[in-house]
Every structure is written in structure tokens, then in C-alpha cells.
Design a protein around this motif. Structure first.
Motif, PDB file in Angstrom:
ATOM      1  N   ALA A 163      20.689 -25.340 103.780  1.00  0.00           N
ATOM      2  CA  ALA A 163      21.567 -26.499 103.952  1.00  0.00           C
ATOM      3  C   ALA A 163      20.951 -27.724 103.292  1.00  0.00           C
ATOM      4  CB  ALA A 163      21.815 -26.748 105.440  1.00  0.00           C
ATOM      5  N   GLU A 164      19.639 -27.918 103.474  1.00  0.00           N
ATOM      6  CA  GLU A 164      18.956 -29.057 102.864  1.00  0.00           C
ATOM      7  C   GLU A 164      18.883 -28.891 101.349  1.00  0.00           C
ATOM      8  OE1 GLU A 164      15.183 -29.400 104.806  1.00  0.00           O
ATOM      9  OE2 GLU A 164      16.073 -29.814 106.778  1.00  0.00           O
ATOM     10  N   GLU A 165      18.601 -27.687 100.919  1.00  0.00           N
ATOM     11  CA  GLU A 165      18.491 -27.424  99.486  1.00  0.00           C
ATOM     12  C   GLU A 165      19.837 -27.603  98.790  1.00  0.00           C
ATOM     13  OE1 GLU A 165      15.012 -24.233 100.618  1.00  0.00           O
ATOM     14  OE2 GLU A 165      16.953 -23.516  99.872  1.00  0.00           O
ATOM     15  N   TYR A 166      20.919 -27.228  99.475  1.00  0.00           N
ATOM     16  CA  TYR A 166      22.261 -27.422  98.929  1.00  0.00           C
ATOM     17  C   TYR A 166      22.535 -28.894  98.641  1.00  0.00           C
ATOM     18  CZ  TYR A 166      27.091 -28.904  99.871  1.00  0.00           C
ATOM     19  OH  TYR A 166      28.294 -29.567  99.869  1.00  0.00           O
ATOM     20  N   VAL A 167      22.111 -29.768  99.541  1.00  0.00           N
ATOM     21  CA  VAL A 167      22.347 -31.208  99.352  1.00  0.00           C
ATOM     22  C   VAL A 167      21.688 -31.694  98.064  1.00  0.00           C
ATOM     23  CG1 VAL A 167      21.863 -33.501 100.287  1.00  0.00           C
ATOM     24  CG2 VAL A 167      22.699 -31.692 101.803  1.00  0.00           C
ATOM     25  N   LEU A 168      20.431 -31.312  97.838  1.00  0.00           N
ATOM     26  CA  LEU A 168      19.758 -31.736  96.610  1.00  0.00           C
ATOM     27  C   LEU A 168      20.373 -31.060  95.389  1.00  0.00           C
ATOM     28  CD1 LEU A 168      17.561 -33.469  95.384  1.00  0.00           C
ATOM     29  CD2 LEU A 168      15.975 -31.542  95.636  1.00  0.00           C
ATOM     30  N   ALA A 169      20.737 -29.783  95.518  1.00  0.00           N
ATOM     31  CA  ALA A 169      21.369 -29.079  94.397  1.00  0.00           C
ATOM     32  C   ALA A 169      22.685 -29.739  94.007  1.00  0.00           C
ATOM     33  CB  ALA A 169      21.601 -27.616  94.767  1.00  0.00           C
ATOM     34  N   HIS A 170      23.410 -30.282  94.983  1.00  0.00           N
ATOM     35  CA  HIS A 170      24.647 -31.017  94.701  1.00  0.00           C
ATOM     36  C   HIS A 170      24.347 -32.263  93.874  1.00  0.00           C
ATOM     37  CE1 HIS A 170      28.652 -32.820  95.679  1.00  0.00           C
ATOM     38  NE2 HIS A 170      27.955 -33.945  95.633  1.00  0.00           N
ATOM     39  N   GLU A 171      23.309 -33.001  94.232  1.00  0.00           N
ATOM     40  CA  GLU A 171      22.961 -34.208  93.476  1.00  0.00           C
ATOM     41  C   GLU A 171      22.492 -33.860  92.067  1.00  0.00           C
ATOM     42  OE1 GLU A 171      24.007 -36.861  94.657  1.00  0.00           O
ATOM     43  OE2 GLU A 171      24.319 -36.100  96.681  1.00  0.00           O
ATOM     44  N   PHE A 172      21.750 -32.782  91.921  1.00  0.00           N
ATOM     45  CA  PHE A 172      21.385 -32.321  90.581  1.00  0.00           C
ATOM     46  C   PHE A 172      22.639 -31.877  89.822  1.00  0.00           C
ATOM     47  CE2 PHE A 172      16.694 -31.539  89.770  1.00  0.00           C
ATOM     48  CZ  PHE A 172      16.258 -32.455  90.717  1.00  0.00           C
ATOM     49  N   GLY A 173      23.643 -31.367  90.553  1.00  0.00           N
ATOM     50  CA  GLY A 173      24.916 -31.033  89.922  1.00  0.00           C
ATOM     51  C   GLY A 173      25.544 -32.243  89.270  1.00  0.00           C
ATOM     52  N   HIS A 174      25.416 -33.400  89.909  1.00  0.00           N
ATOM     53  CA  HIS A 174      25.935 -34.627  89.293  1.00  0.00           C
ATOM     54  C   HIS A 174      25.186 -34.942  87.993  1.00  0.00           C
ATOM     55  CE1 HIS A 174      28.812 -35.567  92.302  1.00  0.00           C
ATOM     56  NE2 HIS A 174      27.954 -35.894  93.246  1.00  0.00           N
ATOM     57  N   HIS A 175      23.907 -34.638  87.959  1.00  0.00           N
ATOM     58  CA  HIS A 175      23.157 -34.863  86.735  1.00  0.00           C
ATOM     59  C   HIS A 175      23.658 -33.941  85.627  1.00  0.00           C
ATOM     60  CE1 HIS A 175      19.876 -35.849  84.058  1.00  0.00           C
ATOM     61  NE2 HIS A 175      19.539 -34.572  83.977  1.00  0.00           N
ATOM     62  N   ILE A 176      23.944 -32.701  85.967  1.00  0.00           N
ATOM     63  CA  ILE A 176      24.513 -31.783  84.985  1.00  0.00           C
ATOM     64  C   ILE A 176      25.854 -32.314  84.488  1.00  0.00           C
ATOM     65  CG2 ILE A 176      25.383 -29.445  84.600  1.00  0.00           C
ATOM     66  CD1 ILE A 176      22.319 -29.691  84.877  1.00  0.00           C
ATOM     67  N   GLN A 177      26.664 -32.838  85.382  1.00  0.00           N
ATOM     68  CA  GLN A 177      27.946 -33.440  84.985  1.00  0.00           C
ATOM     69  C   GLN A 177      27.720 -34.634  84.058  1.00  0.00           C
ATOM     70  OE1 GLN A 177      29.234 -34.078  89.088  1.00  0.00           O
ATOM     71  NE2 GLN A 177      30.974 -32.695  88.740  1.00  0.00           N
ATOM     72  N   HIS A 178      26.689 -35.398  84.338  1.00  0.00           N
ATOM     73  CA  HIS A 178      26.344 -36.527  83.472  1.00  0.00           C
ATOM     74  C   HIS A 178      26.020 -36.028  82.066  1.00  0.00           C
ATOM     75  CE1 HIS A 178      24.797 -40.405  82.262  1.00  0.00           C
ATOM     76  NE2 HIS A 178      23.557 -39.977  82.168  1.00  0.00           N
ATOM     77  N   GLN A 179      25.355 -34.887  81.974  1.00  0.00           N
ATOM     78  CA  GLN A 179      24.991 -34.345  80.676  1.00  0.00           C
ATOM     79  C   GLN A 179      26.190 -33.748  79.929  1.00  0.00           C
ATOM     80  OE1 GLN A 179      20.648 -32.430  81.612  1.00  0.00           O
ATOM     81  NE2 GLN A 179      21.346 -32.527  79.497  1.00  0.00           N
ATOM     82  N   ILE A 180      27.082 -33.090  80.656  1.00  0.00           N
ATOM     83  CA  ILE A 180      28.203 -32.417  79.983  1.00  0.00           C
ATOM     84  C   ILE A 180      29.445 -33.283  79.894  1.00  0.00           C
ATOM     85  CG2 ILE A 180      27.316 -30.155  80.661  1.00  0.00           C
ATOM     86  CD1 ILE A 180      29.462 -29.981  82.787  1.00  0.00           C
ATOM     87  N   GLY A 181      29.412 -34.484  80.497  1.00  0.00           N
ATOM     88  CA  GLY A 181      30.480 -35.446  80.284  1.00  0.00           C
ATOM     89  C   GLY A 181      31.617 -35.455  81.289  1.00  0.00           C
ATOM     90  N   THR A 182      31.435 -34.840  82.468  1.00  0.00           N
ATOM     91  CA  THR A 182      32.517 -34.855  83.454  1.00  0.00           C
ATOM     92  C   THR A 182      32.306 -35.862  84.572  1.00  0.00           C
ATOM     93  OG1 THR A 182      31.471 -33.060  84.726  1.00  0.00           O
ATOM     94  CG2 THR A 182      33.077 -32.433  83.035  1.00  0.00           C
ATOM     95  N   LEU A 183      31.126 -36.434  84.696  1.00  0.00           N
ATOM     96  CA  LEU A 183      30.835 -37.330  85.814  1.00  0.00           C
ATOM     97  C   LEU A 183      31.726 -38.571  85.806  1.00  0.00           C
ATOM     98  CD1 LEU A 183      28.975 -37.777  88.281  1.00  0.00           C
ATOM     99  CD2 LEU A 183      27.396 -38.974  86.757  1.00  0.00           C
ATOM    100  N   GLY A 184      32.073 -39.055  84.642  1.00  0.00           N
ATOM    101  CA  GLY A 184      32.841 -40.295  84.532  1.00  0.00           C
ATOM    102  C   GLY A 184      34.238 -40.231  85.110  1.00  0.00           C
ATOM    103  N   TYR A 185      34.779 -39.033  85.327  1.00  0.00           N
ATOM    104  CA  TYR A 185      36.118 -38.923  85.898  1.00  0.00           C
ATOM    105  C   TYR A 185      36.200 -39.533  87.294  1.00  0.00           C
ATOM    106  CZ  TYR A 185      37.426 -35.778  82.086  1.00  0.00           C
ATOM    107  OH  TYR A 185      37.699 -35.242  80.848  1.00  0.00           O
TER     108      TYR A 185
END
Length: 300
Positions: A163-185
Motif C-alpha cells: 500500500a505504501e509502495e503503491y503511493v510512491l509508484a503513483h507519484e513516479f507515474g506522474h513523472h513518467i507522464q511528465h516525460q511522455i507528455g500526458t501530465l499537462g492534461y
């Protein structure tokens, strides 16, 4: 997930600091309000409510000194801050290989800051009440490790390592979105049950599931995660449920207002995390194509 005892942690993977200052807003009710605002709207909203008055020292030693107790997988299984460092290393291992192989984009490691009380970020000042978040301006994930206790005490989360690891993995997911260009939506369409913000958050949940499905048993790097047990998977799904917009709104205001959704419902957060976990396919995390956010499979 549990880290094998012979995993080798890098204390320098995280930065730290921050003192346990005065509670912003005063008392449990005020802290709960700010936590909810942070979870739904991000650190800028908390800063607007508090006027930046959160107190707490940001003095820190070097990461090697502050996290000197984080050396092995045994430490990661014992201490939350060490678990976050080990999780970041595992996420790095996964995305360094997976991202370029599926998108051609080279993975850039995000920063990780574990703080207490209050900290300054590239997105403005933030208190522990804001909850975990990712700041694209400085490409760093921020987390107060006390958040997990707060989530259990105030929202009834089961807790547990995955559960704790999922929370951090979600935030790293935002970083991946930042790299691939979907975060701005998220900023272009910030609220509502079908909004860009909701789709961004659900995609980050799916990306967290991708990591969880691939990382177990990966011995290619310094850290090694053991296989996920059904109980651990249930704890991660429980965490996703607890931080759904509908669950938070019902708990805090006694009613659900879909027009104010920013992260998705409890069910949506669960099914998109599980989609990433079960399929292991980045293409199946395309929430922007989904006509029915309750049914990820219907988009493909």
C-alpha cells in the motif's frame, strides 16, 4: 511487497529534512481538511488556504547521514523511510528498462524528498498535510512518511508495505507522464468525473500497477522484491479505494459531488491499478481513450 534481505539500498537516492512544526490549521479537523484539499487539488491549494504559514525547519544533513540506517532490504522492511528509498530504486530499475523499450523515451530519474512538517518545492511551499505529490517544475516526488499513519487513522486504510509502495509508484507515474507528455492534461481540464485531471490520475494508478506486476522477482539491480501475496495486493487495492474522490468526499462532507472530482472514484482507482498490474502493458494504461473509466477493458 517485501524486499529480500540482501538488497542494497542507496541512502543518497533520497533527500530529506524538515522539522515537525506546528500543525497547519490547528487540530485534527484542520489537518484533515488540508489533507483532503491536498489529495484532491494539490499543494498549491493548501498554500492558498494557509498563506504559507506552515512552520518547520528545513535544515538537513547529507542524505548519507540522514538515511544512514537505510542499507539493506531488512532495513527497508523495517523502516518506512528506508522502504521508500528501496521502492524508488526498484522503480528506477523497472522504468530504466521498460520506458525506452516501449516508447523510445530514455528514463530520467526523478528526485525523491522525504520530509517532515514543511518543505519548499519547485511548485511552492508544502506542508505534511498536503499528502504525497509530484512537482514537475523540479521533477521531484515529495512525501511525508507520516502520511501513511494519517491515512490509516483518519480514513481507515489497512496499510501494509505494498500500500505504501503503491503511493510512491503513483507519484513516479506522474513523472513518467511528465516525460511522455500526458501530465499537462490535468491542468487543461482540472475537474469533473470525465476530466483530464481524473484521467491523468487514473493513468498514474495504472503505471503504478505496471511496476508492481513487473518488479516482483526482478533481480537485475541492487534491490530485489519478493513475489506479491494476495494479502499485499488487497492492501494496495484498499489504499486505492481509500483515496478515491467519492470516498474522501463522503467521509469529509457527507455527500458526493462528481463535478468536483479530480482523481477518480474508489472503483476507478482500483480497476486501473489492477489493469496495469494484470496486463503489464503500457498501452492498456491509455485512460484518455477510455469511453468508460469504470471499465478499462472496454477501451481496447
Amino acid at each position: 511487497m517485501t524486499f529480500s534481505n540482501d538488497s542494497q539500498l542507496d541512502p543518497g537516492r533520497a533527500s530529506g529534512g524538515g522539522g515537525r512544526g506546528l500543525a497547519v490549521g490547528g487540530g485534527l479537523g484542520g489537518t484533515l481538511l488540508l489533507l483532503v484539499v491536498g489529495l484532491l487539488f494539490g499543494p498549491d491549494a493548501v498554500e492558498q488556504l494557509t498563506g504559507g504559514t506552515g512552520q518547520g525547519s528545513t535544515t538537513q544533513g547529507s542524505p548519507e547521514e540522514e538515511f544512514a540506517h537505510c542499507r539493506t532490504g531488512e532495513d527497508a522492511n523495517r523502516y518506512t523511510d528506508c522502504r521508500m528509498i528501496a521502492t524508488a530504486q526498484s522503480l528506477d530499475q523497472f522504468w530504466e528498462e521498460y520506458l525506452p523499450s516501449t516508447t523510445g523515451e530514455q528514463y530520467v530519474q526523478p528526485g525523491l524528498r522525504l520530509f517532515q512538517g514543511r518543505t519548499d518545492t519547485g511548485c511552492g511551499a508544502a506542508s505534511s498535510a498536503v499528502g504525497p505529490f509530484y512537482c514537475p517544475a523540479d521533477e521531484t516526488a515529495y512525501l511525508d512518511v507520516g502520511f501513511f499513519e494519517q491515512l490509516q487513522a483518519q480514513f481507515g486504510a489497512e496499510g501494509g508495505p505494498l500500500a505504501e509502495e503503491y503511493v510512491l509508484a503513483h507519484e513516479f507515474g506522474h513523472h513518467i507522464q511528465h516525460q511522455i507528455g500526458t501530465l499537462g492534461y490535468a491542468q487543461q481540464d482540472p475537474q469533473g468525473p470525465e476530466s483530464g485531471a481524473v484521467r491523468v490520475e487514473l493513468q498514474a494508478d495504472c503505471l503504478a500497477g505496471l511496476w508492481a506486476g513487473h518488479a516482483a522477482g526482478d533481480t537485475s539491480g541492487a534491490v530485489d522484491l519478493e513475489a506479491i501475496t494476495p494479502a499485499q495486493l488487497g492492501q494496495a487495492l484498499d489504499a486505492a479505494e481509500v483515496i478515491g474522490d467519492d470516498r474522501i468526499q463522503q467521509t469529509t462532507q457527507g455527500r458526493v459531488t462528481p463535478e468536483a472530482f479530480t482523481h477518480g472514484t474508489s472503483r476507478q482507482r482500483q480497476v486501473w491499478f489492477y489493469t496495469g498490474y494484470e496486463t503489464g502493458d503500457l498501452n492498456r494504461c491509455d485512460t484518455f481513450r477510455a469511453a468508460d473509466l469504470d471499465n478499462p477493458a472496454a477501451a481496447f
